[in-house]
Design a protein around this motif. Structure first.
Motif, short mmCIF file in Angstrom:
data_model
loop_
_atom_site.label_atom_id
_atom_site.label_comp_id
_atom_site.label_asym_id
_atom_site.label_seq_id
_atom_site.Cartn_x
_atom_site.Cartn_y
_atom_site.Cartn_z
N GLY A 27 2.37 -53.53 -58.47
CA GLY A 27 2.90 -54.84 -58.08
C GLY A 27 2.80 -55.86 -59.20
O GLY A 27 2.22 -55.57 -60.26
N ALA A 28 3.35 -57.04 -58.94
CA ALA A 28 3.32 -58.12 -59.93
C ALA A 28 3.25 -59.47 -59.23
O ALA A 28 3.81 -59.64 -58.13
N GLY A 29 2.56 -60.40 -59.86
CA GLY A 29 2.50 -61.78 -59.36
C GLY A 29 2.63 -62.73 -60.53
O GLY A 29 2.06 -62.46 -61.60
N ALA A 30 3.39 -63.80 -60.35
CA ALA A 30 3.66 -64.71 -61.48
C ALA A 30 3.37 -66.15 -61.08
O ALA A 30 3.55 -66.53 -59.91
N VAL A 31 2.93 -66.94 -62.05
CA VAL A 31 2.83 -68.40 -61.84
C VAL A 31 3.39 -69.12 -63.06
O VAL A 31 3.23 -68.65 -64.19
N VAL A 32 4.05 -70.25 -62.80
CA VAL A 32 4.45 -71.15 -63.87
C VAL A 32 3.47 -72.32 -63.85
O VAL A 32 3.19 -72.89 -62.80
N LEU A 33 2.94 -72.62 -65.03
CA LEU A 33 1.90 -73.64 -65.14
C LEU A 33 2.37 -74.81 -65.99
O LEU A 33 3.17 -74.65 -66.91
N ALA A 34 1.84 -75.99 -65.67
CA ALA A 34 2.07 -77.18 -66.50
C ALA A 34 0.71 -77.85 -66.73
O ALA A 34 -0.27 -77.50 -66.07
N LYS A 35 0.70 -78.79 -67.66
CA LYS A 35 -0.53 -79.58 -67.85
C LYS A 35 -0.88 -80.28 -66.55
O LYS A 35 0.01 -80.72 -65.82
N GLY A 36 -2.15 -80.40 -66.28
CA GLY A 36 -2.57 -81.08 -65.05
C GLY A 36 -4.07 -81.09 -64.99
O GLY A 36 -4.73 -80.61 -65.91
N SER A 37 -4.59 -81.60 -63.89
CA SER A 37 -6.06 -81.65 -63.80
C SER A 37 -6.55 -80.83 -62.61
O SER A 37 -7.57 -81.13 -62.02
#
Ligand code: ACO
Length: 317
Positions: free
Chosen positions: A158-168
């Motif tokens: 299987g596979a899991g993905a996340v898109v990340l941005a700067k944040g706290s």
């Protein structure tokens, strides 16, 4: 600085391998597998490549995030191994997405997703990225001895993905390694060098299940306690704990020691088996998609795996 999640996606192969099918392949039973591990089925690549599964997960996460491939500053793939040794799985995803950023794979076995979050945090903290994509993916079906009933019943693809941005939103994170190949290992291929004289063990996963079980429970309890302490939180402040999915008895044993309520504990081992680095982001994707996790919720991720590696983090959604 740290990071926040803008979107998540998940994918698995189409072929569902039930315990009853496995019972016709090796000397096992649905009763043994489900009571000793909690697993009822797992998905196995038959015609799909790992890249196909990754692209389905990555595309979903990118769409939800609204981030365009050209805006990505880094792609990281936590994986034991992609479809090829070269190119890296992350580079193949970069090509398929039409992105132009750097891309690399990391191997921390089942802890890979937490390791990738730690790397991502460092990139954001150093001001080296605005947007990043993590695609955690493994096809353990390629590394299993399908005649070994002690291991072949445990894993899925299987596979899991996340898109990340700067944040706290990443409040605390911890990763560990304790070099050990005696409890859990997949020997690498020795190739075909005419000069090599060291023999060639089969490239199958082998494991001392009981010892790995103890390592898993101990490291989960220690890592989760450590990250909670770092931010001065109590386990009761946490909306959901998403542990690595290897065996329901490992999860329940750690949950009991940590004093977790049933409604805090997220499990999917019954439906996916152990998908290695993908197990946490698959469940994270499910919870975000269903709305069970909402903005402001505090979530704890906790993983352990070959290496031996472990890690945990606390994140606000
Ligand atoms: N079907 C039927 N019987 C089985 C099977 C099976 N699939 N597998 C083992 N057995 C038998 C054994 O042969 C043994 O028989 P015996 O008593 O006659 O000797 C009996 O069942 C009990 O075996 P145990 O190994 O004691 O079973 P245990 O309860 O420890 O469960 C398991 C084994 C499921 C592997 C467990 O130890 C475990 O989950 N360990 C952790 C595994 C793990 O987390 N792995 C992932 C690591 S993460 C990564 O990076 C890959």
């Amino acid at each position: 600085m740290s990071l926040k999640i803008l979107g998540a996606g998940k994918a698995h192969p189409s072929f569902s391998l039930s315990n009853s099918i496995l019972s016709g392949m090796v000397d096992t039973s649905d009763q043994w597998i489900s009571t000793r591990t909690g697993i009822r089925r797992r998905f196995i690549n038959t015609t799909e490549t790992l890249l196909d599964i990754c692209m389905a997960a990555a595309t979903a996460a990118m769409e939800i995030s609204g981030v365009k491939p050209r805006d990505l500053d880094l792609i990281i793939c936590p994986t034991i191994q992609g479809d090829n040794i070269i190119p890296a799985l992350s580079c193949e995803i970069q090509r398929e997405l039409g992105a132009s950023c750097p891309a690399f794979d990391i191997n921390a076995a089942c802890t890979g997703f937490v390791y990738a979050l730690d790397v991502a945090k460092s990139y954001f903290d150093a001001g080296r990225a605005n947007y990043m994509l993590i695609v955690a993916a493994d096809q353990m079906s390629k590394f299993i001895n399908w005649q070994d009933r002690e291991t072949c019943v445990l894993f899925g693809d299987g596979a899991g993905a996340v898109v990340l941005a700067k944040g706290s939103n990443l409040k605390a994170i911890k990763i560990t390694a304790k070099g050990d190949s005696s409890l859990l290992a997949i020997p690498g291929s020795t190739g075909n060098s005419p000069f090599w004289q060291g023999g060639s063990p089969p490239s199958y996963l082998h494991m001392k299940g009981k010892e790995v079980f103890k390592f898993a429970v101990n490291s989960m309890c220690r890592d989760i306690t450590d990250v909670l302490e770092e931010v001065g939180m109590d386990i009761g402040d946490v909306a959901k704990v998403i542990p690595h999915q290897a065996n329901i008895r490992i999860i329940q044993s750690a949950a009991e020691k940590l004093g977790l309520r049933d409604d805090q504990l997220v499990t999917g081992v019954d439906r996916y088996g152990n998908t290695s680095s993908a197990s946490i982001p698959i469940l994270l994707g499910e919870l975000l998609e269903s709305g069970e996790l909402k903005e402001g919720d505090i979530v704890v991720l906790s993983a352990f795996g070959g290496g031996l590696t472990s890690g945990a983090c606390i994140m606000e959604i």
